[in-house]
Design a protein around this motif. Structure first.
Motif, PDB file in Angstrom:
ATOM      1  N   PRO A  41      77.413   6.739  -1.409  1.00 48.78           N
ATOM      2  CA  PRO A  41      77.671   8.181  -1.372  1.00 48.78           C
ATOM      3  C   PRO A  41      76.566   8.948  -0.656  1.00 48.78           C
ATOM      4  O   PRO A  41      75.384   8.750  -0.924  1.00 48.78           O
ATOM      5  N   GLY A  42      76.956   9.806   0.284  1.00 51.97           N
ATOM      6  CA  GLY A  42      76.010  10.626   1.010  1.00 51.97           C
ATOM      7  C   GLY A  42      75.257   9.927   2.121  1.00 51.97           C
ATOM      8  O   GLY A  42      74.378  10.536   2.736  1.00 51.97           O
ATOM      9  N   LYS A  43      75.587   8.660   2.393  1.00 54.18           N
ATOM     10  CA  LYS A  43      74.890   7.905   3.423  1.00 54.18           C
ATOM     11  C   LYS A  43      75.854   7.409   4.490  1.00 54.18           C
ATOM     12  O   LYS A  43      77.062   7.354   4.277  1.00 54.18           O
ATOM     13  N   GLU A  44      75.306   7.060   5.650  1.00 55.17           N
ATOM     14  CA  GLU A  44      76.101   6.517   6.733  1.00 55.17           C
ATOM     15  C   GLU A  44      76.535   5.093   6.413  1.00 55.17           C
ATOM     16  O   GLU A  44      75.900   4.392   5.633  1.00 55.17           O
ATOM     17  N   ARG A  45      77.623   4.686   7.048  1.00 52.83           N
ATOM     18  CA  ARG A  45      78.063   3.307   6.929  1.00 52.83           C
ATOM     19  C   ARG A  45      77.076   2.410   7.673  1.00 52.83           C
ATOM     20  O   ARG A  45      76.776   2.641   8.846  1.00 52.83           O
ATOM     21  N   GLU A  46      76.555   1.388   6.999  1.00 53.37           N
ATOM     22  CA  GLU A  46      75.515   0.559   7.581  1.00 53.37           C
ATOM     23  C   GLU A  46      75.918  -0.906   7.672  1.00 53.37           C
ATOM     24  O   GLU A  46      76.662  -1.429   6.840  1.00 53.37           O
ATOM     25  N   PHE A  47      75.387  -1.561   8.680  1.00 51.68           N
ATOM     26  CA  PHE A  47      75.619  -2.979   8.916  1.00 51.68           C
ATOM     27  C   PHE A  47      74.947  -3.811   7.844  1.00 51.68           C
ATOM     28  O   PHE A  47      73.801  -3.565   7.477  1.00 51.68           O
ATOM     29  N   VAL A  48      75.658  -4.819   7.341  1.00 50.67           N
ATOM     30  CA  VAL A  48      75.127  -5.732   6.335  1.00 50.67           C
ATOM     31  C   VAL A  48      74.951  -7.134   6.915  1.00 50.67           C
ATOM     32  O   VAL A  48      73.871  -7.721   6.845  1.00 50.67           O
ATOM     33  N   ALA A  49      76.021  -7.691   7.480  1.00 50.10           N
ATOM     34  CA  ALA A  49      75.990  -9.044   8.026  1.00 50.10           C
ATOM     35  C   ALA A  49      77.128  -9.224   9.011  1.00 50.10           C
ATOM     36  O   ALA A  49      78.153  -8.560   8.910  1.00 50.10           O
ATOM     37  N   GLY A  50      76.953 -10.152   9.961  1.00 46.00           N
ATOM     38  CA  GLY A  50      77.992 -10.446  10.928  1.00 46.00           C
ATOM     39  C   GLY A  50      78.040 -11.925  11.257  1.00 46.00           C
ATOM     40  O   GLY A  50      77.051 -12.645  11.073  1.00 46.00           O
ATOM     41  N   THR A  58      75.238 -16.100  12.990  1.00 48.04           N
ATOM     42  CA  THR A  58      75.134 -15.025  12.005  1.00 48.04           C
ATOM     43  C   THR A  58      74.001 -14.074  12.312  1.00 48.04           C
ATOM     44  O   THR A  58      73.050 -14.404  13.031  1.00 48.04           O
ATOM     45  N   ARG A  59      74.105 -12.881  11.747  1.00 51.18           N
ATOM     46  CA  ARG A  59      73.073 -11.862  11.854  1.00 51.18           C
ATOM     47  C   ARG A  59      73.084 -11.046  10.566  1.00 51.18           C
ATOM     48  O   ARG A  59      74.150 -10.759  10.025  1.00 51.18           O
ATOM     49  N   TYR A  60      71.893 -10.676  10.068  1.00 47.37           N
ATOM     50  CA  TYR A  60      71.780  -9.966   8.808  1.00 47.37           C
ATOM     51  C   TYR A  60      70.898  -8.734   8.927  1.00 47.37           C
ATOM     52  O   TYR A  60      69.929  -8.716   9.700  1.00 47.37           O
ATOM     53  N   ALA A  61      71.216  -7.720   8.145  1.00 46.20           N
ATOM     54  CA  ALA A  61      70.315  -6.597   7.979  1.00 46.20           C
ATOM     55  C   ALA A  61      69.084  -7.057   7.208  1.00 46.20           C
ATOM     56  O   ALA A  61      69.169  -7.920   6.332  1.00 46.20           O
ATOM     57  N   GLY A 101      84.292  -9.209  20.578  1.00 47.31           N
ATOM     58  CA  GLY A 101      83.049  -9.420  21.294  1.00 47.31           C
ATOM     59  C   GLY A 101      81.949  -9.880  20.365  1.00 47.31           C
ATOM     60  O   GLY A 101      82.196 -10.443  19.307  1.00 47.31           O
ATOM     61  N   ALA A 102      80.714  -9.608  20.748  1.00 44.27           N
ATOM     62  CA  ALA A 102      79.544 -10.068  20.011  1.00 44.27           C
ATOM     63  C   ALA A 102      79.315  -9.258  18.743  1.00 44.27           C
ATOM     64  O   ALA A 102      79.855  -8.157  18.577  1.00 44.27           O
ATOM     65  N   ILE A 103      78.493  -9.804  17.852  1.00 44.24           N
ATOM     66  CA  ILE A 103      78.080  -9.071  16.658  1.00 44.24           C
ATOM     67  C   ILE A 103      77.242  -7.871  17.084  1.00 44.24           C
ATOM     68  O   ILE A 103      76.310  -7.997  17.863  1.00 44.24           O
ATOM     69  N   MET A 104      77.587  -6.702  16.574  1.00 43.72           N
ATOM     70  CA  MET A 104      76.871  -5.480  16.880  1.00 43.72           C
ATOM     71  C   MET A 104      76.588  -4.727  15.593  1.00 43.72           C
ATOM     72  O   MET A 104      77.342  -4.814  14.625  1.00 43.72           O
ATOM     73  N   VAL A 105      75.503  -3.954  15.582  1.00 47.27           N
ATOM     74  CA  VAL A 105      75.093  -3.230  14.382  1.00 47.27           C
ATOM     75  C   VAL A 105      75.845  -1.909  14.181  1.00 47.27           C
ATOM     76  O   VAL A 105      76.243  -1.600  13.053  1.00 47.27           O
TER      77      VAL A 105
END
Length: 123
Positions: A41-50, A58-61, A101-105
């Protein structure tokens, strides 16, 4: 087009574990990347993992590295997010996403999204 459906969210105590699933259906190409995002709540949608579908790269926050693991099962067209050592700060709606395409944040470049599943971590 691709359809995504998340499941597995719920209420868990701090330090506990939860496994999210994302069922993938529709037109699906091998060059796709799958991602997990979260929004509190109140925050932007953020990348966790791909993860890339074909190679499984794989890629991780940084905030989840060492605690969360993303994987995919090509036989069942399912993407998983195993979440261990959960913290109250992990509380958010978790979304499955896909792009050709590729994993992107950045969240805004993913074209396909699930409906989201709530994860709540109590102290």
């Amino acid at each position: 087009q691709v359809q995504l459906a998340e499941s597995g969210g719920g209420l868990v105590q701090s330090g506990g574990s939860l496994r999210l699933s994302c069922a993938v259906s529709g037109r699906f190409f091998g060059g796709y990347a799958m991602g997990w995002f979260r929004q509190a709540p109140g925050k932007e949608r953020e990348f966790v993992a791909g993860i890339t579908w074909t190679a499984g790269s794989t890629r991780y926050a940084d905030s989840v590295k060492g605690r969360f693991t993303i994987s995919r099962d090509v036989a069942t067209n399912t993407v998983y997010l195993q979440m261990n050592s959960l913290k109250p700060e992990d509380t958010a709606v978790y979304y499955c996403a896909a792009r050709g395409g590729a994993i992107m944040v950045p969240a805004n470049i993913y074209g396909y999204w699930g409906q989201g599943t709530q994860v709540t971590v109590s102290s």
